[in-house]
Design a protein around this motif. Structure first.
Motif, PDB file in Angstrom:
ATOM      1  N   MET A   1       0.825  -1.198   0.000  1.00  0.00           N
ATOM      2  CA  MET A   1       0.000   0.000   0.000  1.00  0.00           C
ATOM      3  C   MET A   1       0.862   1.252   0.000  1.00  0.00           C
ATOM      4  O   MET A   1       0.561   2.232  -0.709  1.00  0.00           O
ATOM      5  CB  MET A   1      -0.932  -0.014   1.215  1.00  0.00           C
TER       6      MET A   1
ATOM      7  N   LEU B   1       2.150   1.715  -3.425  1.00  0.00           N
ATOM      8  CA  LEU B   1       1.113   2.180  -4.336  1.00  0.00           C
ATOM      9  C   LEU B   1       0.824   3.664  -4.156  1.00  0.00           C
ATOM     10  O   LEU B   1       0.512   4.372  -5.123  1.00  0.00           O
ATOM     11  CB  LEU B   1      -0.166   1.367  -4.108  1.00  0.00           C
ATOM     12  N   LEU B   2       0.951   4.146  -2.923  1.00  0.00           N
ATOM     13  CA  LEU B   2       0.618   5.541  -2.631  1.00  0.00           C
ATOM     14  C   LEU B   2       1.774   6.505  -2.886  1.00  0.00           C
ATOM     15  O   LEU B   2       1.621   7.713  -2.696  1.00  0.00           O
ATOM     16  CB  LEU B   2       0.154   5.678  -1.175  1.00  0.00           C
TER      17      LEU B   2
ATOM     18  N   ASN C   1       4.100   6.596  -8.367  1.00  0.00           N
ATOM     19  CA  ASN C   1       3.242   5.497  -8.804  1.00  0.00           C
ATOM     20  C   ASN C   1       1.802   5.947  -9.054  1.00  0.00           C
ATOM     21  O   ASN C   1       0.875   5.138  -9.025  1.00  0.00           O
ATOM     22  CB  ASN C   1       3.255   4.374  -7.768  1.00  0.00           C
ATOM     23  N   LEU C   2       1.623   7.234  -9.308  1.00  0.00           N
ATOM     24  CA  LEU C   2       0.293   7.759  -9.598  1.00  0.00           C
ATOM     25  C   LEU C   2      -0.310   7.058 -10.806  1.00  0.00           C
ATOM     26  O   LEU C   2      -1.519   6.768 -10.835  1.00  0.00           O
ATOM     27  CB  LEU C   2       0.366   9.270  -9.844  1.00  0.00           C
TER      28      LEU C   2
ATOM     29  N   ARG D   1      -2.058   3.911  -9.934  1.00  0.00           N
ATOM     30  CA  ARG D   1      -3.369   4.159  -9.328  1.00  0.00           C
ATOM     31  C   ARG D   1      -4.396   4.557 -10.386  1.00  0.00           C
ATOM     32  O   ARG D   1      -5.565   4.171 -10.311  1.00  0.00           O
ATOM     33  CB  ARG D   1      -3.248   5.247  -8.249  1.00  0.00           C
TER      34      ARG D   1
ATOM     35  N   ILE E   1      -5.524   1.463 -12.190  1.00  0.00           N
ATOM     36  CA  ILE E   1      -6.490   0.729 -11.372  1.00  0.00           C
ATOM     37  C   ILE E   1      -7.867   1.384 -11.469  1.00  0.00           C
ATOM     38  O   ILE E   1      -8.898   0.701 -11.625  1.00  0.00           O
ATOM     39  CB  ILE E   1      -6.019   0.663  -9.912  1.00  0.00           C
ATOM     40  N   GLY E   2      -7.899   2.715 -11.381  1.00  0.00           N
ATOM     41  CA  GLY E   2      -9.164   3.436 -11.523  1.00  0.00           C
ATOM     42  C   GLY E   2      -9.778   3.243 -12.898  1.00  0.00           C
ATOM     43  O   GLY E   2     -11.008   3.110 -13.040  1.00  0.00           O
TER      44      GLY E   2
ATOM     45  N   GLU F   1      -3.596  14.201  -7.826  1.00  0.00           N
ATOM     46  CA  GLU F   1      -3.790  13.075  -6.916  1.00  0.00           C
ATOM     47  C   GLU F   1      -5.237  12.575  -6.934  1.00  0.00           C
ATOM     48  O   GLU F   1      -5.524  11.468  -6.490  1.00  0.00           O
ATOM     49  CB  GLU F   1      -3.387  13.465  -5.493  1.00  0.00           C
TER      50      GLU F   1
ATOM     51  N   PRO G   1      -7.164   9.146 -10.041  1.00  0.00           N
ATOM     52  CA  PRO G   1      -7.737   7.789 -10.059  1.00  0.00           C
ATOM     53  C   PRO G   1      -9.254   7.771  -9.906  1.00  0.00           C
ATOM     54  O   PRO G   1      -9.943   7.043 -10.625  1.00  0.00           O
ATOM     55  CB  PRO G   1      -7.036   7.109  -8.874  1.00  0.00           C
TER      56      PRO G   1
END
Length: 434
Positions: free
Chosen positions: A20, A23-24, A28-29, A32, A35-36, A207, A210
């Protein structure tokens, strides 16, 4: 046994926390966002009602991006020019940029014409119920296009989010700052400081990408995913095929042969940009991503990237070339009209000017396409069904627009002798070691 289970649970929790945290991380934006993007597709198919109800989230995200566009453009263009410190260099880079963008547009038009000629998108297309286009169509003269580029009130242009006039004014202002020299040092310091603040603020806005991308894609899938509009699916296929051909022939091959950038790295960078363009369908909204990818991943010099990329997001519209070419052939073939070579050449020239004025035309691409057909006396009846699913087309057109900016930026950087593709190799190796 209980101790073993407890230890395994702790290990899994630790591993989960570590993943996690990874990922944050800021860098690594894009993960994310991916994934979105995937989640949005799933939600759009599984919960179309929810996707429609939550569409306001995507609209809010786009508003946050749009509110930053003009300030970021002003800062990016201005800082890129004033930090070069060389009027001669600015003239040379500016001339190269404009000439290259025009050549890329014309090459894209030619490639799209060849693809459309093979596929013949208008052959056998018919409609049982002809939709009606409710927009306003009007022909744009060359004078009107120029007036939209050079307005009489820069503040009115800024309030209207007119991108090209903003870029041109920022360029002229920044060139004047460089020409004045030491006396303009306070202005240089102010612009550089303001640029730092604006890009930090923009990073905060990014930010939210996502969630915003998930909402936009979910709505698009719920709205268009099951209905594909088979009657003109061939036209959609033609547009996407033309865009893919342009990417390979006009972008990928020249970048590889001239700059030496590995194909895999270029595709990886363009893939990250595509995540944004496919969801936002906005070149301006994708500008921060294209600048980040160009500078941080491809190693392009910031001084050139901050000049060519903002300018390119307005005047370098290779996707527009695909759009206009496929549209004109689609309409001409549908109505069995002839398009002689002389008219095609005139259409290519008109498309170049229209694309430069695109951000300043109310109603976006639909009205722009209508104006394009009207200029050459072509029927506009097919604009109705095209308008119903234009977002599906705009996804491809916007992606090609932005990836064309990235390709041109690399070519110009290489021609200036201030960039070596191996720089990105060293950066990547350093990041891997860390």
């Amino acid at each position: 046994m209980k101790k073993l289970c407890a230890g395994a649970e702790l290990l899994l929790n630790y591993k989960g926390d570590r993943e996690m945290k990874w990922l944050l991380k800021k860098e690594n934006l894009f993960v994310r966002i991916a994934i979105g993007f995937a989640a949005g597709i799933a939600i759009g198919f599984l919960a179309p009602g929810l996707s429609h109800d939550a569409a306001f989230i995507g609209s809010l995200y786009l508003n946050l991006i749009k509110i930053m566009v003009i300030p970021v453009l002003i800062c990016a263009v201005s800082s890129g020019i004033i930090n070069s410190g060389d009027i001669g260099s600015l003239k040379r880079i500016g001339a190269k940029t404009v000439v290259l963008y025009i050549l890329m547009f014309l090459a894209s038009f030619a490639v799209s014409f060849a693809v459309a000629g093979i596929i013949r998108p208008g052959a056998g297309v018919s409609f049982e119920n002809q939709p009606v286009f409710e927009g306003e169509a009007g022909a744009l003269s060359a004078g009107e296009v120029l007036l939209s580029i050079f307005p009489d009130n820069i503040f009115a242009a800024l309030s209207a989010n007119a991108i090209l006039p903003t870029i041109i004014f920022s360029m002229l202002f920044s060139i004047s700052v460089v020409a004045v020299g030491e006396k303009a040092q306070p202005v240089k310091d102010l612009i550089n400081s303001l640029t730092e603040v604006m890009f930090y603020l923009l990073s905060l806005v990014m930010e939210t990408s996502p969630i915003g991308v998930m909402s936009l894609i979910a709505f698009s899938v719920a709205e268009y995913g099951s209905g594909v509009f088979m009657a003109i699916g061939k036209y959609i296929f033609c547009c996407w095929a033309a865009c893919i051909a342009v990417f390979i022939i006009v972008f990928l091959i020249p970048v590889r042969l001239y700059t030496g950038v590995p194909v895999k790295r270029f595709l990886s960078a363009c893939g990250k940009v595509a995540l944004m363009t496919l969801s936002t369908t906005s070149s301006a909204a994708t500008l921060p991503t294209s600048m980040s990818v160009s500078i941080n991943e491809l190693g392009a010099p910031e001084s050139i990237s901050t000049f060519t990329l903002p300018l390119g997001c307005t005047i370098n519209m290779c996707g527009g070339a695909c759009s206009f070419c496929c549209l004109s052939l689609f309409v001409a073939e549908f109505y069995s009209l002839d398009l002689p070579f002389a008219r095609l050449a005139a259409m290519a020239a008109a498309a170049t000017l229209l694309n430069m004025a695109a951000p300043g035309i109310p109603g976006g691409g639909i009205v722009l396409m209508t104006s394009y057909l009207t200029i050459f006396g072509l029927p506009i009846d097919l604009i109705g069904p095209i308008a119903a699913f234009y977002r599906l087309l705009d996804m491809a057109f916007t992606t090609i627009n932005v990836e064309g900016d990235i390709a041109a930026n690399l070519i110009i950087s290489k021609s200036e002798g201030v960039w070596d593709p191996s720089m990105a190799d060293h950066q990547e190796a350093s990041l891997t070691q860390i």
